[in-house]
Design a protein around this motif. Structure first.
Motif, mmCIF file in Angstrom:
data_model
loop_
_atom_site.group_PDB
_atom_site.id
_atom_site.type_symbol
_atom_site.label_atom_id
_atom_site.label_comp_id
_atom_site.label_asym_id
_atom_site.label_seq_id
_atom_site.Cartn_x
_atom_site.Cartn_y
_atom_site.Cartn_z
ATOM 1 N N HIS A 1 10.341 51.127 82.034
ATOM 2 C CA HIS A 1 10.202 52.072 80.928
ATOM 3 C C HIS A 1 11.523 52.790 80.682
ATOM 4 O O HIS A 1 12.195 53.226 81.615
ATOM 5 C CB HIS A 1 9.129 53.123 81.192
ATOM 6 C CG HIS A 1 9.090 54.154 80.105
ATOM 7 N ND1 HIS A 1 8.677 53.867 78.829
ATOM 8 C CD2 HIS A 1 9.475 55.459 80.085
ATOM 9 C CE1 HIS A 1 8.796 54.943 78.074
ATOM 10 N NE2 HIS A 1 9.288 55.913 78.807
ATOM 11 N N PHE A 2 11.867 52.910 79.387
ATOM 12 C CA PHE A 2 13.095 53.592 78.974
ATOM 13 C C PHE A 2 12.771 54.603 77.882
ATOM 14 O O PHE A 2 11.978 54.320 76.987
ATOM 15 C CB PHE A 2 14.110 52.587 78.434
ATOM 16 C CG PHE A 2 14.404 51.444 79.369
ATOM 17 C CD1 PHE A 2 15.165 51.643 80.510
ATOM 18 C CD2 PHE A 2 13.895 50.181 79.124
ATOM 19 C CE1 PHE A 2 15.434 50.601 81.376
ATOM 20 C CE2 PHE A 2 14.159 49.126 79.983
ATOM 21 C CZ PHE A 2 14.936 49.337 81.117
ATOM 22 N N ALA A 3 13.417 55.744 77.961
ATOM 23 C CA ALA A 3 13.238 56.741 76.910
ATOM 24 C C ALA A 3 13.754 56.196 75.587
ATOM 25 O O ALA A 3 13.066 56.236 74.562
ATOM 26 C CB ALA A 3 13.963 58.034 77.272
ATOM 27 N N SER A 4 14.966 55.646 75.609
ATOM 28 C CA SER A 4 15.601 55.202 74.379
ATOM 29 C C SER A 4 16.630 54.121 74.692
ATOM 30 O O SER A 4 16.648 53.562 75.793
ATOM 31 C CB SER A 4 16.254 56.390 73.666
ATOM 32 O OG SER A 4 16.651 56.038 72.367
ATOM 33 N N LEU A 5 17.495 53.843 73.730
ATOM 34 C CA LEU A 5 18.450 52.747 73.873
ATOM 35 C C LEU A 5 19.455 52.991 74.990
ATOM 36 O O LEU A 5 19.823 52.071 75.721
ATOM 37 C CB LEU A 5 19.177 52.526 72.548
ATOM 38 C CG LEU A 5 20.117 51.325 72.478
ATOM 39 C CD1 LEU A 5 19.353 50.026 72.697
ATOM 40 C CD2 LEU A 5 20.822 51.283 71.123
ATOM 41 N N GLY A 6 19.916 54.239 75.142
ATOM 42 C CA GLY A 6 20.888 54.544 76.189
ATOM 43 C C GLY A 6 20.345 54.272 77.574
ATOM 44 O O GLY A 6 21.036 53.720 78.438
ATOM 45 N N GLU A 7 19.089 54.646 77.805
ATOM 46 C CA GLU A 7 18.470 54.405 79.102
ATOM 47 C C GLU A 7 18.233 52.907 79.327
ATOM 48 O O GLU A 7 18.317 52.416 80.465
ATOM 49 C CB GLU A 7 17.148 55.174 79.210
ATOM 50 C CG GLU A 7 17.317 56.683 79.330
ATOM 51 C CD GLU A 7 17.779 57.325 78.029
ATOM 52 O OE1 GLU A 7 18.562 58.283 78.086
ATOM 53 O OE2 GLU A 7 17.363 56.837 76.936
ATOM 54 N N PHE A 8 17.942 52.189 78.245
ATOM 55 C CA PHE A 8 17.795 50.736 78.363
ATOM 56 C C PHE A 8 19.094 50.107 78.869
ATOM 57 O O PHE A 8 19.087 49.286 79.802
ATOM 58 C CB PHE A 8 17.422 50.127 77.008
ATOM 59 C CG PHE A 8 17.471 48.624 76.997
ATOM 60 C CD1 PHE A 8 16.418 47.882 77.499
ATOM 61 C CD2 PHE A 8 18.581 47.949 76.502
ATOM 62 C CE1 PHE A 8 16.468 46.487 77.501
ATOM 63 C CE2 PHE A 8 18.636 46.565 76.499
ATOM 64 C CZ PHE A 8 17.575 45.822 76.999
ATOM 65 N N GLU A 9 20.212 50.496 78.272
ATOM 66 C CA GLU A 9 21.496 49.948 78.701
ATOM 67 C C GLU A 9 21.797 50.345 80.140
ATOM 68 O O GLU A 9 22.447 49.596 80.876
ATOM 69 C CB GLU A 9 22.603 50.412 77.762
ATOM 70 C CG GLU A 9 22.505 49.847 76.351
ATOM 71 C CD GLU A 9 22.581 48.328 76.306
ATOM 72 O OE1 GLU A 9 23.254 47.734 77.171
ATOM 73 O OE2 GLU A 9 21.962 47.724 75.412
ATOM 74 N N GLN A 10 21.306 51.511 80.537
ATOM 75 C CA GLN A 10 21.523 51.978 81.902
ATOM 76 C C GLN A 10 20.715 51.154 82.902
ATOM 77 O O GLN A 10 21.208 50.798 83.974
ATOM 78 C CB GLN A 10 21.134 53.455 81.995
ATOM 79 C CG GLN A 10 21.602 54.156 83.246
ATOM 80 C CD GLN A 10 21.543 55.666 83.076
ATOM 81 O OE1 GLN A 10 20.755 56.199 82.298
ATOM 82 N NE2 GLN A 10 22.385 56.377 83.794
ATOM 83 N N GLY A 11 19.484 50.842 82.553
ATOM 84 C CA GLY A 11 18.623 50.084 83.463
ATOM 85 C C GLY A 11 18.737 48.586 83.320
ATOM 86 O O GLY A 11 18.245 47.826 84.171
#
Length: 404
Positions: free
Chosen positions: A54-64
């Motif tokens: 689960h990701f809050a948004s696009l930035g967290e997606f790139e982080q994970g």
């Protein structure tokens, strides 16, 4: 306290439905969730036991993303489910090839129960933040391991206040925390949470990998030609106003502006500030490489690849709630400049400390920073080395996940 939380979630949902009548982002948020359970039932087989990210948004997606892709590369048959809270993540990555992607239904008890029943995850991995009581409780109830990666905590957060008992209990549903710094380790242990590892920030792995194999952008190469290029990423109106004087003072440089918001109204505002600027969507068919000094990126998803063409970078957000991603630029060896609100971002502090970044509060300070950096090869090397030395969080996280 739980009843207040539940009422808050319901009220939030109602406000979003109201806002969706006149706000496009809210409309995407609401409409995207209308048939989410039916979509999950059609696409996900409970027998597959997917790993849920689960990701809050696009930035967290790139982080994970480095963790997700590493797990998938080690076990290609492993199914992955990805959920987003925000439209800015879902709408960009809804067709991501390695996972089934959905909006996360709002955190009610019934939604969490139904979601977990339909997905039946083998484990759940959340990135940085997003602490949802009912989802966390339902995972715990079903003995499904829950991991938080690239977590970061501050002493001023509710978890660590005398009145934060309800929120502390949410954290206790997490099986293991992978955090970015020693302060986060200490804070969690101060409230009795000992399943925590100092792993660092997976963003370093992501941006380093991106800088090693960047996506080539032929139209950008055409625009840049042999000129030195200044890239302004994730800008807001306050940032863009400062950049005007810079573009006028340095006509021999080319400037690429990639705003955070790309709605038509905002793009027109930028064009009002830079009358001779060209939109990327127009440049592709009508404008020659030599006829424009300023290029406005009117799409989402290019920024992380744009930095390969730059000499210096300005990162937006520092006159609002906080700066955006400085590491994408630093990974390519670009010294970075940003506004005054960077105190919550350790990497910004680190880059300033090693001379690879400067914080500014005015157009004059922006010009001074530009002058300092434009011929500073050491700052460029220091920025790149900083990212290289900080990578490695993904491997540590994968090792622990594989033991669970």
């Amino acid at each position: 306290m739980l009843w207040i939380y539940n009422i808050g979630i319901v009220m939030y949902g109602l406000l979003l439905k109201l806002a969706s009548l006149f706000n496009e982002k809210a409309k995407l948020f609401v409409n995207g969730r209308k048939n989410v359970f039916e979509n999950i039932a059609q696409k996900v087989n409970v027998k597959d036991r997917p790993i849920w990210f689960h990701f809050a948004s696009l930035g967290e997606f790139e982080q994970g993303r480095p963790v997700l892709e590493k797990l998938k590369s080690e076990n290609p048959s492993q199914k992955i489910v990805v959920t987003f809270f925000s439209p800015s993540g879902y709408e960009i990555r809804k067709n991501y090839a390695l996972a089934d992607v959905f909006y996360l239904p709002l955190d009610t008890s019934s939604n969490a129960k139904r979601f977990i029943e339909l997905v039946n995850p083998k484990s759940a991995i959340f990135t940085k933040y997003e602490f949802w009581f009912h989802y966390f409780k339902e995972l715990h109830k079903n003995q499904i391991p829950l991991f938080l990666i690239s977590g970061i905590f501050r002493s001023d957060q509710t978890f660590f206040k005398s009145y934060g008992g309800f929120y502390r209990n949410i954290l206790k549903y997490v099986t293991h925390f992978f955090v970015q710094n020693e302060e986060s380790v200490s804070l969690l242990k101060s409230i009795g949470i000992n399943e925590v590892s100092l792993a660092g920030d997976t963003r370093f792995d992501r941006v380093y990998e991106n800088a090693q194999q960047p996506k080539k952008l032929e139209l950008i190469e055409t625009f840049c030609g042999n000129s030195r290029v200044f890239i302004a990423g994730s800008t807001w109106p306050e940032d863009e106003k400062l950049l005007v004087l810079l573009t006028e003072k340095y006509p021999d440089w080319k400037f690429i502006i990639a705003p955070h918001e790309i709605g038509e109204n905002h793009i027109r505002e930028i064009e009002g500030l830079f009358p001779k600027a060209t939109r990327f969507s127009v440049f592709s068919s009508k404008v020659s490489a030599t006829s424009s000094q300023i290029l406005i990126i009117d799409n989402i998803g290019m920024l992380s690849s744009l930095y390969q063409y730059g000499k210096l970078a300005y990162i937006g957000g520092g006159f609002g709630v906080g700066i955006h991603n400085t590491l994408e630029a630093a990974a390519f060896g670009l010294p970075v400049i940003f506004g005054p609100k960077y105190d919550k971002f350790q990497e910004a502090k680190d880059l300033i400390a090693i001379g690879a970044a400067k914080s500014i509060s005015s157009a004059d300070e922006l010009i001074a920073a530009f002058e300092d950096f434009k011929a500073n090869e050491r700052a460029s090397a220091d920025a790149k080395n900083y990212v290289k030395e900080k990578k490695g969080a993904t491997e540590m996280i994968i090792e622990t996940l594989n033991r669970n």
